[in-house]
Motif scaffolding. Structure first.
Motif, mmCIF file in Angstrom:
data_model
loop_
_atom_site.group_PDB
_atom_site.id
_atom_site.type_symbol
_atom_site.label_atom_id
_atom_site.label_comp_id
_atom_site.label_asym_id
_atom_site.label_seq_id
_atom_site.Cartn_x
_atom_site.Cartn_y
_atom_site.Cartn_z
ATOM 1 N N UNK A 31 0.873 -1.185 0.000
ATOM 2 C CA UNK A 31 0.000 0.000 0.000
ATOM 3 C C UNK A 31 0.905 1.229 0.000
ATOM 4 N N UNK A 32 0.868 1.968 -1.086
ATOM 5 C CA UNK A 32 1.715 3.152 -1.216
ATOM 6 C C UNK A 32 0.856 4.404 -1.332
ATOM 7 N N UNK A 33 1.226 5.435 -0.558
ATOM 8 C CA UNK A 33 0.483 6.685 -0.625
ATOM 9 C C UNK A 33 0.998 7.680 0.395
ATOM 10 N N UNK A 34 0.271 8.788 0.532
ATOM 11 C CA UNK A 34 0.649 9.834 1.487
ATOM 12 C C UNK A 34 0.139 9.467 2.870
ATOM 13 N N UNK A 35 0.999 8.851 3.651
ATOM 14 C CA UNK A 35 0.615 8.452 5.000
ATOM 15 C C UNK A 35 1.065 9.487 6.032
ATOM 16 N N UNK A 75 4.834 7.828 0.552
ATOM 17 C CA UNK A 75 5.515 8.672 -0.434
ATOM 18 C C UNK A 75 5.110 10.143 -0.315
ATOM 19 N N UNK A 76 4.243 10.473 0.648
ATOM 20 C CA UNK A 76 3.783 11.834 0.898
ATOM 21 C C UNK A 76 3.194 12.505 -0.350
ATOM 22 N N UNK A 77 2.806 11.698 -1.325
ATOM 23 C CA UNK A 77 2.303 12.220 -2.607
ATOM 24 C C UNK A 77 3.355 13.073 -3.320
ATOM 25 N N UNK A 78 4.623 12.706 -3.151
ATOM 26 C CA UNK A 78 5.716 13.422 -3.809
ATOM 27 C C UNK A 78 6.416 12.474 -4.781
#
Length: 376
Positions: A31-35, A75-78
């Protein structure tokens, strides 16, 4: 000394031999995303959805007799952090990835996932090219792409609002600029005048300069392309400077954090978002599980992520394992019941059966209008 080395070598060999067997005892889902960071309000709900779906399936014995293990990467949406996150997921041996959630990081991570022949399903990345150009055969999504959103919002602006002049502001990102540009193309084709098309800096504190331009341009509607934090600051500045132009945004604007940040200034703001399916039993079940475990209402993208995880786990079961080609065939040949309704994936990898509506803020809440489309 030799005896110690022999013992150590034997121990390492035993560990190495045991590792694959242990790895095979679970099915790892990335699960990858802005956590964390400014866009965590988008990423954390998707992570929560994954946790809930996995906990439920594990409570019933897992999939194919194996427990499912969640492996999360932030990935903090970066985009600059997305490649590292993708590398870690690949090295951790995940079978499939749910995410990334933002379009820029998705575009950055996909070459790495594809080199590893890994399927990724995003609940919220909406850039059209991710699916429509056919460059990413292992990528799917459970959200409407920007062209579909723009079809809905531009028709609302034209037919319902009957606008004659429209201004466009965007954050210059793939998501924001794409949404604004497609609305512009649709509306100009319909003969509606563009009076302003400009990028804003998402991190800016003061938007007074562009608000002055809006006042001079006198648009009937402002189309904004970007995420909630920028939209919130922009709307507050507009209302403070007595610019009451209605704002139409993409799904990233329809977020509870936006309402909290803008308060009364949000009244009349419009946005596209999945059609309200709260009457479905599966929706109620997912919502109740979130409230019980996390103590809050689900946030942005939660139900899209819930649907993505359901699709992944069903595909593994249908495919009889995690072979990528078999998984992809299972995903594209089966439908799945989700909180958003019965969904399937078309040839390009987009969700079919997903309803999309325009929402408007009334009395501090986003209220669904009767202006909607269904994706095929």
């Amino acid at each position: 000394m030799k005896k110690g080395i022999s013992w150590l070598a034997a121990a390492l060999l035993t560990t190495a031999l045991a590792a694959p067997a242990l790895a095979e005892d679970t099915i790892k889902i990335g699960v990858q995303g802005a956590h964390s960071g400014d866009l965590a309000s988008y990423g954390v709900p998707s992570l929560n959805a994954a946790k809930l779906v996995i906990e439920e399936v594990n409570a019933k014995g897992g999939v194919l007799g194996k427990k499912v293990e969640l492996v999360a990467q932030d990935d903090q949406c970066k985009p600059e952090l997305a490649t590292n996150a993708a590398t870690k997921l690949i090295s951790d041996g995940v079978a499939v990835v749910m995410g990334p959630i933002c379009s820029g990081p998705t575009n950055a991570a996909l070459p790495m996932f594809e080199s590893a022949k890994l399927i990724s399903i995003s609940p919220t990345a909406t850039t059209p090219a991710l699916t429509l150009e056919g460059k990413h055969p292992y990528f799917l999504r459970t959200v409407a792409h920007d062209n579909a959103q723009a079809e809905l919002t531009s028709s609302y602006i034209k037919d319902v609002m009957q606008a004659k002049k429209v201004a466009y502001l965007h954050d210059n990102g793939e998501y924001g600029k794409g949404f604004a540009s497609q609305n512009r193309a649709n509306l100009e084709k319909a003969g509606i005048e563009t009076v302003l098309f400009e990028a804003v800096t998402p991190d800016a504190v003061d938007f007074s300069s562009v608000v002055r331009k809006l006042r001079r341009a006198k648009p009937d509607v402002l189309v904004f392309g970007g995420y909630q934090p920028t939209a919130s600051k922009l709307v507050q500045q507009m209302r403070r400077d007595r610019v009451n132009t209605p704002l139409m945004g993409p799904d990233g604007v329809k977020d509870e954090t936006f309402l909290k940040m803008t308060g009364k200034d949000s009244e009349g703001v419009l946005a596209s978002y999945p059609k309200d399916t709260s009457s479905l039993e599966m929706y109620k079940k997912a919502r109740e599980a979130h409230v019980k475990q996390f103590g809050t209402e689900p946030g942005f993208g939660f139900y899209n992520a819930y649907a993505a995880m359901q699709a992944i786990l069903k595909a593994i079961e249908v495919a009889g394992g995690t072979d990528t080609d078999k998984l992809l065939a299972a995903l594209k040949s089966n439908s799945v019941d989700t909180p958003l309704g019965k969904l399937s994936f078309n040839k390009s990898g987009d969700a079919a059966g997903l309803g999309l509506s325009v929402y408007v803020v009334k009395d501090g809440k986003f209220v669904e209008t009767d202006h909607s489309i269904t994706l095929h």
